[in-house]
Motif scaffolding. Structure first.
Motif, PDB file in Angstrom:
ATOM      1  N   ILE A  16     -38.620  33.048 -12.927  1.00 29.85           N
ATOM      2  CA  ILE A  16     -37.817  34.256 -13.165  1.00 29.85           C
ATOM      3  C   ILE A  16     -36.793  34.441 -12.052  1.00 29.85           C
ATOM      4  N   ALA A  17     -37.237  34.306 -10.805  1.00 32.20           N
ATOM      5  CA  ALA A  17     -36.355  34.527  -9.658  1.00 32.20           C
ATOM      6  C   ALA A  17     -35.296  33.448  -9.528  1.00 32.20           C
ATOM      7  N   ALA A  18     -35.579  32.247 -10.019  1.00 34.78           N
ATOM      8  CA  ALA A  18     -34.649  31.126  -9.871  1.00 34.78           C
ATOM      9  C   ALA A  18     -33.303  31.421 -10.532  1.00 34.78           C
ATOM     10  N   GLN A  19     -33.315  32.098 -11.674  1.00 39.10           N
ATOM     11  CA  GLN A  19     -32.065  32.431 -12.364  1.00 39.10           C
ATOM     12  C   GLN A  19     -31.199  33.341 -11.503  1.00 39.10           C
ATOM     13  N   SER A  20     -31.825  34.394 -10.964  1.00 34.67           N
ATOM     14  CA  SER A  20     -31.106  35.325 -10.101  1.00 34.67           C
ATOM     15  C   SER A  20     -30.600  34.630  -8.847  1.00 34.67           C
ATOM     16  N   ASP A  21     -31.440  33.786  -8.264  1.00 35.40           N
ATOM     17  CA  ASP A  21     -31.041  33.043  -7.057  1.00 35.40           C
ATOM     18  C   ASP A  21     -29.823  32.172  -7.326  1.00 35.40           C
ATOM     19  N   ALA A  22     -29.799  31.519  -8.493  1.00 33.53           N
ATOM     20  CA  ALA A  22     -28.682  30.633  -8.841  1.00 33.53           C
ATOM     21  C   ALA A  22     -27.385  31.422  -8.997  1.00 33.53           C
ATOM     22  N   LEU A  23     -27.467  32.600  -9.622  1.00 32.19           N
ATOM     23  CA  LEU A  23     -26.274  33.429  -9.804  1.00 32.19           C
ATOM     24  C   LEU A  23     -25.721  33.900  -8.466  1.00 32.19           C
ATOM     25  N   ILE A  24     -26.619  34.306  -7.585  1.00 32.99           N
ATOM     26  CA  ILE A  24     -26.195  34.767  -6.262  1.00 32.99           C
ATOM     27  C   ILE A  24     -25.561  33.618  -5.483  1.00 32.99           C
ATOM     28  N   ALA A  25     -26.153  32.436  -5.571  1.00 31.61           N
ATOM     29  CA  ALA A  25     -25.601  31.269  -4.868  1.00 31.61           C
ATOM     30  C   ALA A  25     -24.206  30.937  -5.378  1.00 31.61           C
ATOM     31  N   GLU A  26     -23.996  31.035  -6.696  1.00 28.77           N
ATOM     32  CA  GLU A  26     -22.666  30.781  -7.261  1.00 28.77           C
ATOM     33  C   GLU A  26     -21.641  31.750  -6.697  1.00 28.77           C
ATOM     34  N   LEU A  27     -22.014  33.012  -6.633  1.00 23.47           N
ATOM     35  CA  LEU A  27     -21.083  34.018  -6.128  1.00 23.47           C
ATOM     36  C   LEU A  27     -20.775  33.796  -4.656  1.00 23.47           C
ATOM     37  N   LYS A  28     -21.804  33.545  -3.867  1.00 17.18           N
ATOM     38  CA  LYS A  28     -21.604  33.358  -2.428  1.00 17.18           C
ATOM     39  C   LYS A  28     -20.813  32.093  -2.109  1.00 17.18           C
ATOM     40  N   ALA A  29     -20.857  31.110  -2.992  1.00 18.02           N
ATOM     41  CA  ALA A  29     -20.135  29.852  -2.763  1.00 18.02           C
ATOM     42  C   ALA A  29     -18.665  29.943  -3.138  1.00 18.02           C
ATOM     43  N   SER A  30     -18.267  31.050  -3.788  1.00 18.74           N
ATOM     44  CA  SER A  30     -16.889  31.148  -4.287  1.00 18.74           C
ATOM     45  C   SER A  30     -15.970  31.863  -3.308  1.00 18.74           C
ATOM     46  N   ASN A  31     -14.717  31.438  -3.322  1.00 19.36           N
ATOM     47  CA  ASN A  31     -13.657  32.150  -2.603  1.00 19.36           C
ATOM     48  C   ASN A  31     -12.991  33.182  -3.502  1.00 19.36           C
ATOM     49  N   VAL A  32     -12.941  32.838  -4.799  1.00 17.72           N
ATOM     50  CA  VAL A  32     -12.323  33.712  -5.797  1.00 17.72           C
ATOM     51  C   VAL A  32     -13.248  33.778  -7.002  1.00 17.72           C
ATOM     52  N   VAL A  33     -13.496  34.984  -7.496  1.00 17.37           N
ATOM     53  CA  VAL A  33     -14.231  35.150  -8.746  1.00 17.37           C
ATOM     54  C   VAL A  33     -13.285  35.775  -9.761  1.00 17.37           C
ATOM     55  N   VAL A  34     -13.157  35.118 -10.901  1.00 18.23           N
ATOM     56  CA  VAL A  34     -12.289  35.590 -11.991  1.00 18.23           C
ATOM     57  C   VAL A  34     -13.210  36.097 -13.095  1.00 18.23           C
ATOM     58  N   ILE A  35     -13.077  37.373 -13.433  1.00 20.18           N
ATOM     59  CA  ILE A  35     -14.011  38.008 -14.361  1.00 20.18           C
ATOM     60  C   ILE A  35     -13.277  38.508 -15.595  1.00 20.18           C
ATOM     61  N   GLY A  36     -13.734  38.086 -16.752  1.00 20.45           N
ATOM     62  CA  GLY A  36     -13.218  38.617 -18.008  1.00 20.45           C
ATOM     63  C   GLY A  36     -13.950  39.906 -18.346  1.00 20.45           C
ATOM     64  N   LEU A  37     -13.185  40.994 -18.494  1.00 23.27           N
ATOM     65  CA  LEU A  37     -13.761  42.308 -18.753  1.00 23.27           C
ATOM     66  C   LEU A  37     -13.199  42.885 -20.057  1.00 23.27           C
ATOM     67  N   PRO A  38     -13.773  42.482 -21.210  1.00 22.42           N
ATOM     68  CA  PRO A  38     -13.379  43.137 -22.448  1.00 22.42           C
ATOM     69  C   PRO A  38     -14.074  44.496 -22.531  1.00 22.42           C
ATOM     70  N   ILE A  39     -13.397  45.475 -23.090  1.00 25.53           N
ATOM     71  CA  ILE A  39     -13.967  46.813 -23.175  1.00 25.53           C
ATOM     72  C   ILE A  39     -14.650  46.992 -24.525  1.00 25.53           C
ATOM     73  N   TYR A  40     -15.948  47.287 -24.472  1.00 22.24           N
ATOM     74  CA  TYR A  40     -16.730  47.556 -25.679  1.00 22.24           C
ATOM     75  C   TYR A  40     -17.216  48.996 -25.610  1.00 22.24           C
ATOM     76  N   ASN A  41     -16.762  49.803 -26.562  1.00 20.93           N
ATOM     77  CA  ASN A  41     -17.198  51.205 -26.614  1.00 20.93           C
ATOM     78  C   ASN A  41     -16.956  51.918 -25.288  1.00 20.93           C
ATOM     79  N   PHE A  42     -15.772  51.684 -24.732  1.00 21.05           N
ATOM     80  CA  PHE A  42     -15.284  52.353 -23.516  1.00 21.05           C
ATOM     81  C   PHE A  42     -15.972  51.886 -22.231  1.00 21.05           C
ATOM     82  N   ALA A  43     -16.794  50.860 -22.304  1.00 22.62           N
ATOM     83  CA  ALA A  43     -17.534  50.398 -21.127  1.00 22.62           C
ATOM     84  C   ALA A  43     -17.538  48.876 -21.074  1.00 22.62           C
TER      85      ALA A  43
END
Length: 197
Positions: free
Chosen positions: A73-100
């Motif tokens: 269970i923790a491995a998934q979260s650890d992998a996501l955090i490692a991806e973020l920490k390894a990046s200089n730039v994060v590009v995020i697609g934010l479509p709006i669904y029901n105002f959120a």
């Protein structure tokens, strides 16, 4: 070397404006940094599991004391955090669904919101631990104007990124596509043209 983390969260695999914008943003970054590497995570096509009581126990149990199930269970979260920490730039697609923001993107944020990993508590209050990372957000909506009273997504995402320590956050917005598709895309493309690569 520049490392780009691309996060798409649209449930549309075809015809998604936020995906089109993340394509264009990443292309601009790669044109300026040809040796940059890209890690892509498609939350729309491959949703993350929602956090629950088992997740909470797993990530708060010391790694050397976790059961095999907790470690998985923790491995998934650890992998996501490692991806973020390894990046200089994060590009995020934010479509709006029901105002959120989409639940898929909320799950990504929830998986990474871990004390001692992406933030810590200090006498001065919470401190983000993801340093020297820039975020570029591709905001897309049929009619929810970014920053309006009915936009419950952009402010929340900016806050969460800042909570993790990412304070250099820029938005590219196509926020009135159903009203005037041509003008909405032009506005977003103008935003992209103004981005520093």
């Amino acid at each position: 070397m520049t490392h780009i983390l691309r996060i798409d969260s649209s449930i549309k695999t075809q015809g998604s404006i936020s995906r089109q914008l993340t394509d264009d943003i990443v292309a601009k970054l790669l044109a300026a940094h040809p040796k940059a590497t890209v890690t892509a995570r498609d939350l729309g096509a491959n949703p993350l599991p929602a956090t629950d009581a088992n997740w909470l126990v797993a990530v708060n149990t010391p790694a050397d004391k976790r059961t095999a199930e907790q470690a998985e269970i923790a491995a998934q979260s650890d992998a996501l955090i490692a991806e973020l920490k390894a990046s200089n730039v994060v590009v995020i697609g934010l479509p709006i669904y029901n105002f959120a923001l989409p639940s898929q993107l909320k799950s990504w944020l929830d998986q990474m919101a871990r004390a001692g990993e992406t933030f810590r508590y200090s006498e001065a209050g919470p401190e983000g631990l993801v340093k020297d990372t820039r975020a570029i957000v591709a905001y897309s909506s049929n009619g929810t104007r970014m920053g309006s009273d009915i936009d419950f997504a952009s402010g929340y995402l900016r806050h969460m990124l800042g909570f993790f320590g990412i304070t250099d956050v820029q938005f590219v917005a196509s926020d009135h596509y159903a009203i005037d598709a041509e003008d909405s895309l032009k506005s977003a493309n103008d935003d992209i043209a103004r981005l520093a690569a």
